[in-house]
Design a protein around this motif. Structure first.
Motif, mmCIF file in Angstrom:
data_model
loop_
_atom_site.group_PDB
_atom_site.id
_atom_site.type_symbol
_atom_site.label_atom_id
_atom_site.label_comp_id
_atom_site.label_asym_id
_atom_site.label_seq_id
_atom_site.Cartn_x
_atom_site.Cartn_y
_atom_site.Cartn_z
ATOM 1 N N UNK A 48 13.764 -3.217 7.486
ATOM 2 C CA UNK A 48 13.845 -4.180 6.399
ATOM 3 C C UNK A 48 12.844 -5.304 6.629
ATOM 4 N N UNK A 49 12.922 -6.316 5.771
ATOM 5 C CA UNK A 49 12.104 -7.528 5.874
ATOM 6 C C UNK A 49 10.614 -7.237 5.730
ATOM 7 N N UNK A 50 10.290 -6.179 4.984
ATOM 8 C CA UNK A 50 8.901 -5.869 4.645
ATOM 9 C C UNK A 50 8.778 -5.931 3.128
ATOM 10 N N UNK A 51 7.820 -6.700 2.644
ATOM 11 C CA UNK A 51 7.637 -6.847 1.208
ATOM 12 C C UNK A 51 6.851 -5.658 0.657
ATOM 13 N N UNK A 52 7.575 -4.631 0.246
ATOM 14 C CA UNK A 52 6.909 -3.424 -0.236
ATOM 15 C C UNK A 52 6.351 -3.603 -1.641
ATOM 16 N N UNK A 53 6.611 -4.783 -2.247
ATOM 17 C CA UNK A 53 6.023 -5.053 -3.554
ATOM 18 C C UNK A 53 4.502 -5.175 -3.470
ATOM 19 N N UNK A 54 3.995 -5.378 -2.283
ATOM 20 C CA UNK A 54 2.542 -5.477 -2.103
ATOM 21 C C UNK A 54 1.848 -4.164 -2.456
ATOM 22 N N UNK A 55 2.628 -3.111 -2.465
ATOM 23 C CA UNK A 55 2.065 -1.800 -2.795
ATOM 24 C C UNK A 55 2.063 -0.876 -1.600
ATOM 25 N N UNK A 56 2.283 0.392 -1.877
ATOM 26 C CA UNK A 56 2.316 1.408 -0.827
ATOM 27 C C UNK A 56 1.174 2.386 -1.061
ATOM 28 N N UNK A 57 0.376 2.553 -0.037
ATOM 29 C CA UNK A 57 -0.811 3.415 -0.125
ATOM 30 C C UNK A 57 -0.522 4.736 0.587
ATOM 31 N N UNK A 58 -0.474 5.830 -0.164
ATOM 32 C CA UNK A 58 -0.162 7.138 0.412
ATOM 33 C C UNK A 58 -1.402 7.919 0.815
ATOM 34 N N UNK A 59 -2.588 7.384 0.598
ATOM 35 C CA UNK A 59 -3.795 8.141 0.914
ATOM 36 C C UNK A 59 -3.899 8.403 2.415
ATOM 37 N N UNK A 60 -4.473 9.532 2.742
ATOM 38 C CA UNK A 60 -4.668 9.898 4.138
ATOM 39 C C UNK A 60 -6.039 10.536 4.294
ATOM 40 N N UNK A 61 -6.529 10.494 5.524
ATOM 41 C CA UNK A 61 -7.834 11.075 5.825
ATOM 42 C C UNK A 61 -7.644 12.209 6.821
ATOM 43 N N UNK A 62 -8.121 13.387 6.447
ATOM 44 C CA UNK A 62 -8.030 14.561 7.316
ATOM 45 C C UNK A 62 -9.414 15.180 7.427
ATOM 46 N N UNK A 63 -9.876 15.376 8.634
ATOM 47 C CA UNK A 63 -11.209 15.909 8.945
ATOM 48 C C UNK A 63 -12.290 15.267 8.076
ATOM 49 N N UNK A 64 -12.184 13.937 7.928
ATOM 50 C CA UNK A 64 -13.195 13.197 7.200
ATOM 51 C C UNK A 64 -13.063 13.218 5.695
ATOM 52 N N UNK A 65 -11.994 13.821 5.182
ATOM 53 C CA UNK A 65 -11.793 13.902 3.733
ATOM 54 C C UNK A 65 -10.542 13.114 3.343
ATOM 55 N N UNK A 66 -10.609 12.442 2.208
ATOM 56 C CA UNK A 66 -9.508 11.594 1.751
ATOM 57 C C UNK A 66 -8.689 12.306 0.682
ATOM 58 N N UNK A 67 -7.368 12.258 0.851
ATOM 59 C CA UNK A 67 -6.432 12.847 -0.111
ATOM 60 C C UNK A 67 -5.487 11.757 -0.590
ATOM 61 N N UNK A 68 -4.975 11.914 -1.795
ATOM 62 C CA UNK A 68 -4.126 10.891 -2.397
ATOM 63 C C UNK A 68 -2.726 10.830 -1.806
#
Length: 401
Positions: A55-75
């Motif tokens: 708790x005590x984390x302001x998730x209203x700032x936005x959550x970014x689900x993007x990840x980088x695998x072998x140099x490539x970015x996925x959503x």
């Protein structure tokens, strides 16, 4: 509102797929090897990894689900695993899967046992994240030609499966008289009597693609038949692929760390911890339990994926917390493909993305980089045990020593 829209989780999609498919075809997707022990363990062992809400984390700032695998970015940190013969689920087959993945900006690994040619699937993807899974054939020239076609079609990574040295012994398929690749046969059509809509789609969809009607007989096991068309993959083969393919190279089907040093030396970019969805050999470790040790051995030199048992967004977060860069799901999107073609696959991805987002919020993680073993309540035991086992192993002997 359609049945797909009313589905609230993957199991709802699974039930829709089961209603549409003949039992024998559903068994091809659903089944494993032997007594399905490893198939069950892939799911059950996820429940041993519990998360610690923060708790005590302001998730209203936005959550970014993007990840980088072998140099490539996925959503999002979940990709679509290679699952062969999509046409048995729906005539739209792999093209529908590629379109759905591209729409959501996540990766799709086209299976080596696809129903359609690489060029057609690449075109359907329209530039979306697309990798190719290769099974090496006994004919070297055929392998070389396929790699060249994959490159020319614009695939961004090559995934070599190393866990299938021969055709597996799948008892459900043998009892049902099913052999792959699936072809139209009187016996198969007979199984479709209870699912006439599927039968019509399958027959006309396949005939339009040049499939023929073949005689059906019960599959009988023999070593010679099991070896036909397949070959064991060796480190020499990995070296050959690394020389011929200049993009990211991922080795799929790893359950231990004993060859990780060799793969790093050969220039492999990533590995996928996988037991082939429990479909090859029963009685082996679940993918999630094998993950931590491979992650430790790979260090910063290889990106690690995990494949097997993913059914919930929380499973993806568990995998990330244990060190995976992303998780692969196979059966869930095949359920979606069977239930509703491209829209069914999209609904599966949508549900998974929403569940991942929720899990991030409740564990106080605003990005993939913040997900680590500190959010585990007791799953860190898997991580700690893996580290202890790894440190207890003798140092590898250098070649020529």
């Amino acid at each position: 509102m359609s049945r797909l829209d009313r589905a609230v989780n993957i199991d709802d999609i699974r039930r829709l797929a089961k209603r549409r498919l003949p039992r024998a075809i559903f068994d091809v997707i659903e089944g494993g090897a032997g007594d399905d022990g490893t198939l069950a363990a892939n799911r059950d062992d996820f429940s041993k990894v519990t998360l610690l809400p923060r708790s005590l984390v302001d998730v209203r700032k936005g959550i970014d689900l993007t990840t980088n695998v072998v140099g490539q970015t996925f959503n999002m940190p979940v990709m679509l695993a290679p699952a062969s013969f999509g046409r048995m689920a729906n005539p739209e087959a792999e093209r529908a899967v590629a379109k759905a993945a591209a729409k959501f900006g996540t990766g799709y690994i086209m299976p080596g046992g696809a129903s359609e040619p690489v060029e057609a699937v690449a075109k359907a993807s329209d530039g979306g994240p697309l990798w190719y899974q290769i099974y090496l054939a006994p004919d070297e020239s055929r392998n070389a030609d396929l790699v060249d076609r994959v490159r020319a079609s614009g695939f961004q990574a090559l995934v070599v499966s190393v866990d299938t040295p021969m055709k597996p012994y799948r008892e459900r398929d043998m009892r049902n008289g099913i052999s792959l690749p699936l072809s139209i046969s009187p016996r198969l059509l007979a199984t479709g009597v209870s699912r006439p809509k599927w039968a019509l789609d399958f027959v006309f969809g396949n005939m339009a693609s040049g499939f023929s009607v073949n005689s059906a007989r019960r599959a009988v096991y023999s070593f010679e038949a099991a070896m036909a068309g397949l070959r064991p993959v060796t480190l020499d083969d990995i070296a050959w692929l690394r020389e011929r393919w200049d993009g990211p190279l991922i080795v799929k089907g790893i359950l231990s760390d004993d060859k990780i040093i060799d793969m790093i030396a050969l220039g492999v970019d990533g590995v996928s911890v996988s037991n082939h969805g429990g479909r090859n050999l029963d009685g082996v470790a679940s993918a999630i339990s094998a993950l931590p040790r491979v992650v430790d051995a790979a260090g910063d030199d290889l990106d690690v994926l995990v494949d097997g048992g993913i059914r919930r967004g929380i499973d993806v977060v568990r995998a990330l917390a244990l060190g995976a860069k992303a998780a692969l799901m196979g059966r869930p999107y095949m359920y979606g493909l069977a239930a509703g073609g491209q829209r069914g696959v999209e609904r599966v991805i949508e549900l998974m993305r929403n569940e991942i987002h929720i899990a991030f919020a409740f564990t106080g993680c605003l990005s993939v980089e913040e997900v680590n073993h500190e959010i585990l309540q007791n799953g860190h035991e898997l991580f700690d045990v893996a580290l202890a086992l790894a440190s207890a192993q003798p140092e590898p002997v250098a070649a020529g020593a």
